[in-house]
Design a protein around this motif. Structure first.
Motif, mmCIF file in Angstrom:
data_model
loop_
_atom_site.group_PDB
_atom_site.id
_atom_site.type_symbol
_atom_site.label_atom_id
_atom_site.label_comp_id
_atom_site.label_asym_id
_atom_site.label_seq_id
_atom_site.Cartn_x
_atom_site.Cartn_y
_atom_site.Cartn_z
ATOM 1 N N TYR A 209 0.819 -1.227 0.000
ATOM 2 C CA TYR A 209 0.000 0.000 0.000
ATOM 3 C C TYR A 209 0.846 1.266 0.000
ATOM 4 C CZ TYR A 209 -3.282 3.590 1.578
ATOM 5 O OH TYR A 209 -4.016 4.739 1.688
ATOM 6 N N GLN A 213 0.950 4.184 -2.819
ATOM 7 C CA GLN A 213 0.624 5.578 -2.553
ATOM 8 C C GLN A 213 1.762 6.501 -2.983
ATOM 9 O OE1 GLN A 213 -2.516 6.961 -0.808
ATOM 10 N NE2 GLN A 213 -2.868 5.172 -2.093
ATOM 11 N N ASN A 388 -6.590 3.520 -1.968
ATOM 12 C CA ASN A 388 -6.915 4.550 -0.985
ATOM 13 C C ASN A 388 -7.138 3.928 0.389
ATOM 14 O OD1 ASN A 388 -9.735 3.613 -0.949
ATOM 15 N ND2 ASN A 388 -9.890 4.600 -2.938
ATOM 16 N N GLN A 389 -7.355 4.780 1.377
ATOM 17 C CA GLN A 389 -7.484 4.324 2.750
ATOM 18 C C GLN A 389 -8.744 3.492 2.961
ATOM 19 O OE1 GLN A 389 -5.087 4.807 5.159
ATOM 20 N NE2 GLN A 389 -6.295 3.348 6.312
ATOM 21 N N LYS A 392 -7.893 0.031 1.836
ATOM 22 C CA LYS A 392 -6.961 -0.580 2.780
ATOM 23 C C LYS A 392 -7.685 -1.006 4.050
ATOM 24 C CE LYS A 392 -2.824 0.275 5.548
ATOM 25 N NZ LYS A 392 -1.884 1.294 6.073
ATOM 26 N N SER A 393 -8.599 -0.170 4.544
ATOM 27 C CA SER A 393 -9.331 -0.494 5.771
ATOM 28 C C SER A 393 -10.165 -1.756 5.603
ATOM 29 C CB SER A 393 -10.225 0.689 6.167
ATOM 30 O OG SER A 393 -10.956 0.394 7.334
#
Length: 453
Positions: A209, A213, A388-389, A392-393
């Motif tokens: 990740y 990014q 994006n976050q 990932k979450s």
């Protein structure tokens, strides 16, 4: 749904401007404002066909145009779509759009075309998000990675994991719920291997990740050093233009100058800071403090040193500020006679690069050093990445549930307990691709798009 319309091209003059119309009445509305040169009607036009003609407002033609018709479901949104291409002056585009609204279309909201594509099954949520990333891509690696996500690289990987978990979950549920039926029991070894494989694949995505990014979103970078070390000249070299003022007078830069630049495949969000030194007036002191703050918060520091001067107390202050940071020593002014103690600098930094910013020498070496320091020299833009976050979450939550399921299995817990955790992991993966995303999440994602998408 209402029929919507918006410009699909930027709000600047250009050779062509495109008005996109989507919805059940798209062709009907377009036919009201478009006059085919051959006297035919757009209503009778098949999909993937175009007509040359004129656009009109209040019964008067005002520009030559081309109308391209897409029939549902074979369009970007999955609905009937018409794209009217006119000459790209802002006035002409606005007048065409006004005529389309007068004919019955509603203004499209931010991201509404792509949202409809998602809702109509043309894209999943990861592909939809990649559209915005592709539009905003500032470098080749970012564009390639976003395009591969749009083509389904991440979707395919997540789908594969989800399907294997779902197959095991369904077999476990059937065996638990119908113990007297002739349903083959899922072997613990097979289940354990499925969980182990899923765990490894999701962990790989999470591990990549940060590098993803870095390559797609760019790196917050600070150029730091004592006055007159060549920070602003380096800034201008990387920016390809005179962004920072360069003079022979030390302390010319008194505040932070910002610019996003491409360094090969990397995008650096540069901050050229005031020279770090003792003393100075009140304004300089504020600039120096801001430089210190930027160094503390930056992902990457380019610490610039003057090759033609001995190391000074100011240089050593810069070295101390960079300890524990991802920092590269940039020894500048190699076109002059070297007087600096390069060995002391090289001992303090993981990477040292020699350049002449004035003569434009050393940018390629700096790119290589940055890639090595950030660990992205082997970045594969064709590999699936989490963009994006949110993604990932979801991936992290799914991994946690799978880890719990594997631990439960190995500790001898019953299949129904293991299955609860597996189902939770599946839900997280479905949320990642959008099959179980909440309306609030979907609305939030598309609100960040531009109106024409």
């Amino acid at each position: 749904m209402t029929t919507i319309a918006a410009p699909a091209t930027g709000n600047t003059p250009g050779g062509i401007g495109v008005i996109r119309i989507s919805g059940d009445r798209a062709v009907e509305i377009a036919d009201r404002v478009f006059v085919c040169a051959d006297g035919s009607s757009l209503l009778n036009l098949k999909g993937y066909r175009a007509k040359f003609g004129s656009v009109k407002s209040a019964g008067e033609c005002f520009d030559n145009a081309v109308a391209l018709v897409f029939r549902a479901p074979k369009s970007y949104t999955g609905e009937d779509v018409v794209e009217i291409s006119v000459h790209g002056g802002i006035y002409i585009i606005e007048k065409t759009l006004g005529a389309v609204f007068a004919a019955g279309a509603e203004p499209a909201q931010a991201g509404e075309f792509t949202k409809r594509a998602f809702l109509n099954g043309k894209l999943d949520l990861t592909q939809a998000e990649s559209v915005a990333d592709l539009i905003s891509a500032q470098g080749e690696a970012a564009a390639k990675a976003s395009f591969n996500l749009l083509q389904g690289a991440l979707s395919d990987k997540i789908r594969g994991v989800t399907e294997r978990l779902t197959d095991c979950s369904a077999l476990m549920a059937a065996w638990v719920d119908y113990p007297y039926e002739e349903i083959p029991e899922l072997e613990q070894e097979e289940l354990g291997e499925t969980l182990k494989t899923a765990q490894a694949q999701l962990q790989e995505l999470i591990n990549s990740y940060e590098n993803g990014q870095t390559m797609t979103q760019g790196v917050e970078t600070v150029i730091a050093g004592k006055p007159n070390a060549g920070k602003s000249t380096l800034m201008n070299l990387l920016a390809g233009r005179e962004k920072s003022i360069v003079t022979e007078i030390a302390g010319t830069t008194r505040d932070v100058v910002e610019e996003s630049v491409r360094l090969g495949e990397l995008v650096l969000h540069l901050n050229d800071t005031a020279g770090i030194h003792a003393g100075g007036d009140a304004v300089e002191s504020i600039g120096i403090q801001r430089a210190m703050d930027k160094i503390s918060s930056a992902v990457l520091v380019l610490a610039v040193f003057d090759s033609s001067a001995p190391l000074s107390d100011e240089d050593r202050t810069v070295i101390e500020q960079c300890r524990g940071k991802r920092a590269i020593a940039v020894i500048n002014k190699t076109d002059l006679q070297q007087r600096i103690d390069a060995a002391e600098i090289e001992a303090a930094f993981a990477e040292t690069v020699y350049i002449s910013a004035k003569n434009g020498e050393g940018a390629a070496e700096l790119e290589d050093a940055v890639k090595r320091l950030l660990g992205v020299e082997q970045f594969d833009a064709s590999a699936p990445i989490l963009a994006n976050q949110r993604q990932k979450s979801c991936c992290k939550n799914a991994l946690d549930y799978i880890t719990e399921a594997r631990t439960a299995l190995e500790s001898g817990m019953t299949y129904d307990a293991v299955n609860v955790m597996m189902d939770s992991a599946i839900d997280e993966l479905l949320a990642l691709t959008g099959k179980k995303a909440t309306a609030e999440v979907v609305d939030n994602i598309f609100s960040k798009f531009c109106v024409g998408k």
